[in-house]
Motif scaffolding. Structure first.
Motif, PDB file in Angstrom:
ATOM      1  N   GLN A 145      14.538  -8.845  54.768  1.00  0.00           N
ATOM      2  CA  GLN A 145      14.504  -7.391  54.845  1.00  0.00           C
ATOM      3  C   GLN A 145      15.703  -6.875  55.629  1.00  0.00           C
ATOM      4  OE1 GLN A 145      12.309  -5.015  53.523  1.00  0.00           O
ATOM      5  NE2 GLN A 145      13.922  -3.658  54.287  1.00  0.00           N
ATOM      6  N   LEU A 146      16.492  -6.018  54.999  1.00  0.00           N
ATOM      7  CA  LEU A 146      17.634  -5.430  55.692  1.00  0.00           C
ATOM      8  C   LEU A 146      17.152  -4.620  56.892  1.00  0.00           C
ATOM      9  CD1 LEU A 146      20.702  -4.853  55.706  1.00  0.00           C
ATOM     10  CD2 LEU A 146      20.233  -2.868  54.257  1.00  0.00           C
ATOM     11  N   LEU A 199      15.960  -9.485  58.474  1.00  0.00           N
ATOM     12  CA  LEU A 199      14.824 -10.204  59.053  1.00  0.00           C
ATOM     13  C   LEU A 199      14.211 -11.116  58.005  1.00  0.00           C
ATOM     14  CD1 LEU A 199      12.679 -10.551  61.380  1.00  0.00           C
ATOM     15  CD2 LEU A 199      11.423  -8.671  60.291  1.00  0.00           C
ATOM     16  N   ILE A 200      13.991 -12.385  58.371  1.00  0.00           N
ATOM     17  CA  ILE A 200      13.248 -13.332  57.542  1.00  0.00           C
ATOM     18  C   ILE A 200      12.080 -13.842  58.377  1.00  0.00           C
ATOM     19  CG2 ILE A 200      13.312 -15.495  56.263  1.00  0.00           C
ATOM     20  CD1 ILE A 200      16.273 -15.074  55.799  1.00  0.00           C
ATOM     21  N   GLU A 201      10.874 -13.426  58.003  1.00  0.00           N
ATOM     22  CA  GLU A 201       9.654 -13.738  58.755  1.00  0.00           C
ATOM     23  C   GLU A 201       9.824 -13.334  60.216  1.00  0.00           C
ATOM     24  OE1 GLU A 201       7.795 -17.470  57.998  1.00  0.00           O
ATOM     25  OE2 GLU A 201       7.589 -17.052  55.854  1.00  0.00           O
ATOM     26  N   VAL A 242      18.408 -18.464  53.568  1.00  0.00           N
ATOM     27  CA  VAL A 242      18.997 -17.290  54.209  1.00  0.00           C
ATOM     28  C   VAL A 242      19.983 -16.630  53.247  1.00  0.00           C
ATOM     29  CG1 VAL A 242      20.275 -16.432  56.205  1.00  0.00           C
ATOM     30  CG2 VAL A 242      18.696 -18.356  56.471  1.00  0.00           C
ATOM     31  N   VAL A 243      20.904 -17.411  52.721  1.00  0.00           N
ATOM     32  CA  VAL A 243      21.803 -16.961  51.656  1.00  0.00           C
ATOM     33  C   VAL A 243      21.529 -17.872  50.468  1.00  0.00           C
ATOM     34  CG1 VAL A 243      24.197 -16.609  50.958  1.00  0.00           C
ATOM     35  CG2 VAL A 243      23.506 -16.138  53.314  1.00  0.00           C
TER      36      VAL A 243
END
Length: 724
Positions: free
Chosen positions: A545-546, A590-592, A422-423
């Motif tokens: 994705q922002l 968004l991640i997946e 995530v980070v």
């Protein structure tokens, strides 16, 4: 005393073998039934691994194995061919032990005889490294790796070679290479570093096979045999008491292979040393620590790390086979199940057999504090985990510098969740063994970007890197871990460092806070204290994705400019900038199929920048990655952030649930020398952190928080005040 099967042992010491199953004895090349026993061992992963090696060796026997004159650096044809040849010698020897098929002995012998003709004619490599040149390879490290593989393969066939062939191989390549790696390379052989480990293992294992006590003693104690260098000194200095390796997990897995292979040879030949119990079993601890420093199968990419490396690496396969042989710990089978093969040894067979028998228990990926430094007093790597192996995890890096492979990222952090980064940390700027990319070596951008502080998730002061970008200076100083505990159900860790920037004290607290619905808040408090004004930048290198920001941004739409001129800033494009922010702000991505929101505030007005990596990169050596950078000018500052996962994005059903952050407000107050940070959720719960300015462990504190008297001892305290 040299014994049969002198490099490998499958007889575990009673002190370590409390859980181990009964294992087969030492293999011998004269056993005609050995491979049929393997085929009936109900170890399909081992059988698949051996069959794959057989197919590869059959193909090489048909085409022939070239032994070219060395020309290329890392990644080039001759470099890769010589690497492959060493593994071919090893694999042919192992299959000869397993099957007694003389073709494998002849293959290994033929290759070794070719090297015995080539090696005496070689000078230093034409693409040599100035400080550590090899002959077969551009650096002597690769030469040591070659010998570690080759000596094992040679040992497997040596007893069945005639005297003349032995003499030809040993005088032509084995002995000259061992001499070159020891007396010929004293600056590497006696170095406390992974290069020195490989050299010591190569020479020591060769010494056992050829019954050369001097080589064994030099490998153990250094060239002068004083104990100031050598394998034992490396065990003393490179690992902490918890098994943490000074250079980080990427180099830990690389160094683990020579450590465990040479230790296995020591255990077999000099059992009175009880090497696997040396320093309270530090090698076994190192193997477990290597696995703990991973998430979803990949190692934490801290320091000079190739991000793709993980639990499936060959070095860990050897280590797990040997450690399982010693301990019988069934949780190691869980890690093996993540790998695609096992090593072609009887230890590998035992792993695969027990895996197929269903003896696996879950590996305990858990919160850990891995102390750094040989005495455990050079900071630590803190890992906070929640849930199963794919649950939320925070990695906090108040470690030592990590020698020359270390990055300027003290008090940095990584955040994982739901099986994803995530980070994230950039890792190393390197295309390993890709010849067009600087010969596969570290790229210039490793120095100008990847090591710089702005490339990490930690506070940057005045757009400069920690310790002025000088790793030798940084090696002299370590952070102080001031907290690692669970308080009222909240896992937290904190550390401080006052030497990275002159006149500035840095502190950070990270916490995993359970949410009522089973998720986790990640709470991050970053503080800087100084008597003079500085520019403070807090980067957040987020994946995905922002989606939206809770504040207005002015975007660069016609022309991009670099974010700065030096110390890594020159590689960032400034894509957007906000007006100064003075209240709670947030950013979501968004991640997946999962949304994440970062809610943040600071004690002084803060400007938010969106950046993208890629400026001043004419050779396209850098990945295009994004970051949020929070900037403020002040003498002292507090950044207060909360990360959370929420909602879902279902492509198949075309359903989107985006509730946004559950954080209603975050704010800071102070009382009696203690800063109080409070998160108020939309359900009315309050998450409270008290962080004292005086971080003495023995100091008692009594403060008033919203009319409630709170008392504790030490620098930090935390609790959840429920609305119900």
């Amino acid at each position: 005393m040299i014994r049969a099967c002198s490099l490998r042992t499958t007889i575990a010491s009673a002190a370590l073998l409390t859980m181990a199953p009964t294992l087969s004895g030492c293999a011998h090349s004269g056993n005609p039934d050995s491979y049929s026993a393997v085929k009936s061992s109900s170890a399909p992963l081992f059988e698949q691994s051996v069959d794959k090696i057989k197919q590869d060796l059959e193909a090489r026997m048909k085409t022939g194995v070239p032994v070219p004159v060395p020309i290329d650096a890392g990644g080039g044809y001759t470099h890769e061919q010589h690497k492959q040849n060493a593994k071919t010698i090893y694999e042919a020897g192992m299959l000869y032990e397993l099957t007694s098929d003389e073709r494998y002995r002849e293959l290994a012998t033929s290759i070794l005889r070719d090297y015995s003709a080539l090696y005496p004619e070689l000078g230093l490599h034409p693409q040599r490294k100035e400080q550590t040149p090899g002959k077969l390879f551009w650096q002597s490290l690769n030469e040591a790796v070659w010998l570690v593989y080759a000596i094992q393969g040679y040992e497997a066939i040596r007893a069945d070679l005639d005297t003349g062939t032995r003499a030809e191989i040993e005088s032509g390549v084995i002995r000259p290479m061992a001499d070159f790696l020891s007396e010929g390379q004293p600056q590497t052989f006696d170095r406390i570093h992974n290069h020195g480990t490989w050299a010591a293992a190569a020479v020591g294992m060769t010494g056992y096979v050829l019954e050369e006590d001097t080589w064994v003693n030099q490998a153990l104690l250094g060239l002068d045999q004083s104990g100031d260098a050598g394998f034992l000194r490396q065990l003393d200095e490179l690992f902490s008491p918890d098994g943490y390796y000074a250079e980080g997990p990427y180099y830990q897995r690389y160094a683990l292979m020579p450590f465990v292979l040479f230790a296995q040879a020591i255990q077999e030949n000099d059992p009175e040393r009880d090497i696997f119990r040396y320093r309270d079993g530090v090698l076994l601890k190192a193997a477990y620590a290597t696995v703990q420093q991973s998430y979803a199968g990949r190692f934490f990419p801290i320091n000079d790390a190739i991000r793709e490396k993980g639990l499936n690496t060959v070095e860990l396969k050897y280590a797990l086979a040997i450690v399982y042989d010693l301990t019988g710990d069934s949780s190691l089978l869980d890690v093996v199940s993540m790998q695609d093969s096992v090593v072609p040894t009887h230890e590998g067979e035992a792993l695969a057999r027990d895996l197929s028998l269903g003896l696996t228990t879950p590996f305990p990926f858990k919160s850990s504090l891995l102390r750094d430094g040989s005495n455990g007093d050079q900071g630590a790597l803190a890992i906070l985990r929640a849930g199963d192996a794919r649950g939320a995890a925070v990695v906090f890096k108040p470690t030592s510098q990590g020698l020359g492979h270390g990055h300027f990222d003290r008090l940095g952090f990584l955040y994982y969740d739901d099986g994803h980064e995530v980070v994230a940390d950039y890792g190393a700027a390197r295309f390993l063994n890709v010849e067009p990319k600087n010969g596969g070596r570290y790229l210039p951008e490793n120095e100008t970007w990847a090591k710089q502080t702005i490339a990490h998730n930690t506070l940057v002061v005045d757009q400069e890197s920690q310790f002025g970008g000088d790793w030798e200076t940084g090696q002299n100083y370590a952070p102080h871990v001031i907290a690692y505990e669970t308080v009222n159900g909240i896992q937290l860790t904190a550390a401080e460092l006052d030497t990275a920037y002159e006149g500035v004290s840095l502190q950070r607290l990270l916490a995993l806070v359970p949410q009522p619905d089973g998720g986790q808040y990640i709470v991050d408090i970053v503080r800087a204290r100084s008597d003079t004004q500085h520019t403070y930048d807090l980067p957040v290198h987020f994946k995905g994705q922002l989606i939206e920001t809770g504040f207005k941004l002015d975007h660069a739409t016609s022309q991009l400019t670099p974010f700065g001129t030096a110390n890594g800033y020159q590689h960032l494009w400034q894509k957007a900038v906000s007006q100064p922010l003075t209240t709670l702000s947030d950013l979501s991505w968004l991640i997946e199929d999962q949304f994440y929101t970062l809610s943040f505030a600071a004690s002084t007005p803060t400007t938010a920048f969106l950046t993208e990596l890629g400026a001043n990169d004419p050779n396209n050596n850098l990945r295009r990655e994004q970051a949020l950078v929070l900037r403020s000018k002040a003498d002292s500052i507090d950044f207060f952030s909360v990360y959370e996962r929420h909602g879902r994005y279902d492509n198949d059903e075309e359903v989107t649930v985006f509730p946004g952050s559950s954080v209603e407000n975050i704010y800071q107050t102070s009382d009696n020398g203690v800063s109080v940070y409070m998160v108020t959720t939309k359900t009315g719960d309050n998450i409270v952190f008290a962080f004292a300015e005086d971080t003495s462990a023995e100091l008692k504190h009594v403060i008033d928080i919203d009319g409630i008297s709170v008392e504790w001892t030490g620098p930090v305290y935390a609790y959840i005040q429920s609305s119900t």
